[in-house]
Design an enzyme around this catalytic site. Structure first.
Site, PDB file in Angstrom:
ATOM      1  N   SER A 135      48.482  41.323  47.050  1.00  0.00           N
ATOM      2  CA  SER A 135      47.315  42.184  46.863  1.00  0.00           C
ATOM      3  C   SER A 135      46.331  41.869  47.976  1.00  0.00           C
ATOM      4  O   SER A 135      46.374  40.775  48.562  1.00  0.00           O
ATOM      5  CB  SER A 135      46.666  41.903  45.503  1.00  0.00           C
ATOM      6  OG  SER A 135      45.374  42.472  45.408  1.00  0.00           O
ATOM      7  N   TYR A 148      42.459  36.108  39.559  1.00  0.00           N
ATOM      8  CA  TYR A 148      43.455  37.001  40.150  1.00  0.00           C
ATOM      9  C   TYR A 148      43.602  36.718  41.640  1.00  0.00           C
ATOM     10  O   TYR A 148      44.722  36.663  42.165  1.00  0.00           O
ATOM     11  CB  TYR A 148      43.047  38.454  39.910  1.00  0.00           C
ATOM     12  CG  TYR A 148      44.039  39.466  40.411  1.00  0.00           C
ATOM     13  CD1 TYR A 148      45.334  39.495  39.918  1.00  0.00           C
ATOM     14  CD2 TYR A 148      43.681  40.402  41.383  1.00  0.00           C
ATOM     15  CE1 TYR A 148      46.260  40.438  40.373  1.00  0.00           C
ATOM     16  CE2 TYR A 148      44.592  41.338  41.835  1.00  0.00           C
ATOM     17  CZ  TYR A 148      45.880  41.351  41.337  1.00  0.00           C
ATOM     18  OH  TYR A 148      46.795  42.283  41.792  1.00  0.00           O
TER      19      TYR A 148
END
Length: 250
Positions: A135, A148
């Site tokens: 990501s 995250y």
């Protein structure tokens, strides 16, 4: 017929499902893995209806023994797409629940580690490709995204380290780092089922990325000539110039 085999984790929805469909369309026989058998079977039905080849193997990538048993049942692996992952919560570091951080690390990092370790001998033997779906959070941190971002930084480190360690072996290691992607579950799961809050993530953003956009990037990287390695591809919607800069029309 010499048909390449692609294993896709988290293939029951979102980017994983789209990637499975796209790889099947390019002629791969796709092995669909994920925790939800019903979702996997629905994706498999789409693939077979379109003339593709696939099989379904329910699997929790955080269960190392189950992953090893899964690997033992495969005769061939040419492509591994480590897609299983996800985010939990948007709390700041000061108040974040360590259990959420642990859960994110388990699936995003250790899950990818388990599957990669188990399938690596077959991938090396066949001259395969390992894809890690990270990501943009794995490259730039942001407020409320500590857990995250930490997990996806771990996924990035896994891909970068593996590429160094396999230098000289006939294996490519590809990292695809998407930015803002609108899927049916990611934001909803992250925000613990709050549909209104999940909708606000994308509000006013003209054409956020779709799962199909990311699947297209994965498939393009996988289908380059075998001597071409796409080390890292960052994919964002045009409306997102950086992690903190997103154009919204309203």
């Amino acid at each position: 017929m010499d048909t390449a085999v692609a294993v896709v984790t988290g293939a029951g929805s979102g980017i994983g499902a789209a990637t499975a469909r796209r790889l099947a369309a390019t002629g791969h026989r796709v092995v669909l893995t994920g925790r939800r058998k019903d979702r996997l079977e629905a994706v498999a039905a789409q693939i077979t209806e379109a003339g593709g080849q696939c099989s379904v193997h329910p699997l929790d990538v955080t269960d190392q023994q189950a992953v090893r048993a899964f690997a033992d049942c495969l005769e061939r692996v040419d492509v591994l797409v480590n897609n299983a992952g996800g985010a939990l919560g948007t709390e700041y570091v000061a108040v974040a629940d360590p259990a959420d951080w642990s859960a994110m690390f388990e699936v995003n990092v250790l899950g990818a580690l388990h599957v990669t370790q188990a399938l690596l001998p077959a991938l090396v033997a066949g001259g395969g490709t390992v894809v890690v779906l990270s990501s943009t959070a794995g490259h730039v941190a942001y407020e409320g995204g500590g857990g995250y971002a930490a997990a996806k930084h771990g996924a990035h480190a896994l891909a970068a380290t593996l590429r160094l360690e396999l230098c000289g072996e006939p294996v490519r290691v590809v990292e695809i780092a998407p930015g803002l992607v609108r899927t049916e579950e990611f934001a909803l799961n992250r925000l613990r089922g709050d549909a209104d809050a999940a909708a606000r993530v994308y509000r006013g953003v003209e054409q956020p990325l779709t799962a199909e956009d990311v699947a297209d990037a994965v498939t393009w990287a996988v289908t380059r000539p075998v001597h071409v390695n796409v080390d890292l591809m960052v994919v964002r919607p045009r409306a997102q110039a950086a992690q903190h800069k997103v154009h919204r029309t309203s």
